[in-house]
Design an enzyme around this catalytic site. Structure first.
Site, mmCIF file in Angstrom:
data_model
loop_
_atom_site.group_PDB
_atom_site.id
_atom_site.type_symbol
_atom_site.label_atom_id
_atom_site.label_comp_id
_atom_site.label_asym_id
_atom_site.label_seq_id
_atom_site.Cartn_x
_atom_site.Cartn_y
_atom_site.Cartn_z
ATOM 1 N N SER A 1 50.844 57.183 17.131
ATOM 2 C CA SER A 1 49.444 57.233 17.031
ATOM 3 C C SER A 1 48.591 57.167 18.091
ATOM 4 C CB SER A 1 49.558 56.625 16.107
ATOM 5 O OG SER A 1 50.814 54.824 16.034
ATOM 6 N N ASP A 2 48.640 55.853 19.345
ATOM 7 C CA ASP A 2 48.353 55.655 20.272
ATOM 8 C C ASP A 2 49.321 56.019 21.428
ATOM 9 O OD1 ASP A 2 49.158 52.904 20.445
ATOM 10 O OD2 ASP A 2 49.239 53.477 18.741
ATOM 11 N N ARG B 1 62.921 57.278 7.700
ATOM 12 C CA ARG B 1 61.503 56.456 7.677
ATOM 13 C C ARG B 1 60.416 57.161 8.398
ATOM 14 N NH1 ARG B 1 57.950 53.399 10.037
ATOM 15 N NH2 ARG B 1 57.001 52.777 11.774
ATOM 16 N N ILE B 2 58.849 56.728 8.142
ATOM 17 C CA ILE B 2 57.841 57.943 8.193
ATOM 18 C C ILE B 2 56.745 57.176 9.032
ATOM 19 C CG2 ILE B 2 58.838 60.098 7.428
ATOM 20 C CD1 ILE B 2 56.979 59.842 4.664
ATOM 21 N N GLY B 3 56.819 56.805 10.512
ATOM 22 C CA GLY B 3 55.765 55.898 10.188
ATOM 23 C C GLY B 3 55.301 56.655 11.722
ATOM 24 N N SER B 4 54.168 55.876 12.581
ATOM 25 C CA SER B 4 53.445 55.761 13.308
ATOM 26 C C SER B 4 54.068 54.901 14.403
ATOM 27 C CB SER B 4 52.115 55.311 13.424
ATOM 28 O OG SER B 4 52.072 53.654 13.173
ATOM 29 N N ARG C 1 53.037 43.588 -5.303
ATOM 30 C CA ARG C 1 52.056 43.298 -4.047
ATOM 31 C C ARG C 1 51.572 44.742 -3.667
ATOM 32 N NH1 ARG C 1 54.704 38.660 -1.430
ATOM 33 N NH2 ARG C 1 56.018 38.071 -2.841
ATOM 34 N N ARG D 1 46.015 58.304 10.901
ATOM 35 C CA ARG D 1 47.383 57.556 11.055
ATOM 36 C C ARG D 1 47.261 57.820 9.206
ATOM 37 N NH1 ARG D 1 48.865 52.659 14.303
ATOM 38 N NH2 ARG D 1 46.827 53.069 16.018
ATOM 39 N N ARG E 1 50.134 55.718 2.270
ATOM 40 C CA ARG E 1 51.009 57.036 2.969
ATOM 41 C C ARG E 1 51.556 57.801 1.675
ATOM 42 N NH1 ARG E 1 53.155 55.625 8.800
ATOM 43 N NH2 ARG E 1 51.253 55.672 8.886
ATOM 44 N N HIS F 1 60.224 42.236 -5.754
ATOM 45 C CA HIS F 1 60.061 42.821 -4.780
ATOM 46 C C HIS F 1 59.773 44.954 -5.173
ATOM 47 C CE1 HIS F 1 62.148 40.526 -2.685
ATOM 48 N NE2 HIS F 1 60.620 39.977 -2.456
ATOM 49 N N ASP G 1 57.644 50.847 17.491
ATOM 50 C CA ASP G 1 57.176 50.794 16.446
ATOM 51 C C ASP G 1 58.041 49.428 15.645
ATOM 52 O OD1 ASP G 1 60.142 50.474 15.711
ATOM 53 O OD2 ASP G 1 59.959 51.211 13.215
ATOM 54 N N MET G 2 57.905 49.118 14.428
ATOM 55 C CA MET G 2 58.290 47.808 14.410
ATOM 56 C C MET G 2 58.935 47.341 12.972
ATOM 57 S SD MET G 2 54.433 45.725 14.485
ATOM 58 C CE MET G 2 55.353 44.641 14.726
ATOM 59 N N GLU G 3 59.471 48.946 12.587
ATOM 60 C CA GLU G 3 60.791 48.690 11.719
ATOM 61 C C GLU G 3 62.155 49.441 11.131
ATOM 62 O OE1 GLU G 3 56.538 47.901 9.934
ATOM 63 O OE2 GLU G 3 57.532 49.599 11.625
ATOM 64 N N GLY H 1 55.135 52.786 6.944
ATOM 65 C CA GLY H 1 55.024 51.496 6.860
ATOM 66 C C GLY H 1 54.232 51.250 5.675
#
Length: 238
Positions: free
Chosen positions: A204-205, A88-91, A44, A218, A25, A5, A180-182, A21
């Site tokens: 973000s929402d 991690r820098i996410g939404s 990928r 985003r 970004r 990967h 979040d999801m991670e 994510g």
């Protein structure tokens, strides 16, 4: 040593990695905040870059969506590339009434509906938490920048479209700030590998006020979170 990967060789990735994510970004951060940038991965289309920020070496790489994807990339960074810290820098989607769009949340801990921890065969429920040293540095920098950093518990979910419409209400009752999801997979990998992790999220929402940012917002408009994470990374390398 490349993995299935990640085509990077050892030494091409900094000790501290920022992980949005969205790989676009990561590209945006590399192009707008780093100097002397070298791309180390495009397998990928999960772009990864290393460059200089405030005279410190920092890497940034996408994680993809969900805990399986974060689990793969963060585990390889920790175990194959000698990375010490991942931020991690996410939404995230807000649950709390006290949080608004574009607020920054630091996850001191993360609940989860995932079965990720089952691999460890633990005799109870594992509590995934942030590294306190990273959180302390980030909080100090946020105060210096007069940023409002919301610190608390989040939930990392495997499910974006949930058949059970009551799940958000139940997490909200437990004072969980956002979804979040991670993050849970990242925190568990860090714990298992003896490394450090922190999750910063821009809202973000809002799941109760039906407010949201556009996909382009985003991707490109999380500068306060980006610079906060970069400043933290630079402070760790000082």
């Amino acid at each position: 040593m490349a993995t299935p990967h990640n085509q990077a060789e050892k030494g091409q990735i900094a000790k501290t990695v920022l992980m949005p994510g969205d790989p676009l970004r990561a590209k945006y951060i590399a192009e707008n905040f780093l100097t002397e940038v070298q791309q180390f991965n495009e397998v990928r289309n999960m772009y990864g870059y290393t460059g200089m920020y405030q005279s410190r070496e920092v890497s940034v790489m996408g994680s993809g969506m969900g805990m399986p994807s974060m689990g793969i990339y963060s585990y390889e960074l920790y175990t194959k590339y000698d990375v010490e810290r991942i931020i991690r820098i996410g939404s995230a989607g807000a649950l709390s009434d006290d949080i608004a769009l574009m607020d920054i949340v630091a996850a001191i801990g993360t609940c989860t509906d995932s079965n990720y921890a089952s691999q460890y065969g633990l005799p109870g429920t594992f509590a995934p938490t942030a590294d306190f040293g990273l959180l302390k540095i980030t909080d100090r920098i946020a105060q210096e920048k007069n940023l409002s950093l919301k610190v608390g518990n989040i939930v990392s979910s495997d499910i974006f479209y949930n058949e059970d419409n009551s799940v958000n209400d139940r997490w909200k009752k437990m004072n969980v700030l956002a979804v979040d999801m991670e993050a849970a997979a990242l925190y568990m990998n860090a714990a298992r590998c003896g490394k450090k992790a922190l999750c910063l999220l821009t809202i973000s929402d809002h799941l109760y006020r039906h407010e949201s940012l556009t996909a382009m917002q985003r991707q490109n408009s999380f500068q306060e979170m980006m610079t906060l994470a970069l400043d933290t990374a630079a402070a760790c390398e000082a």
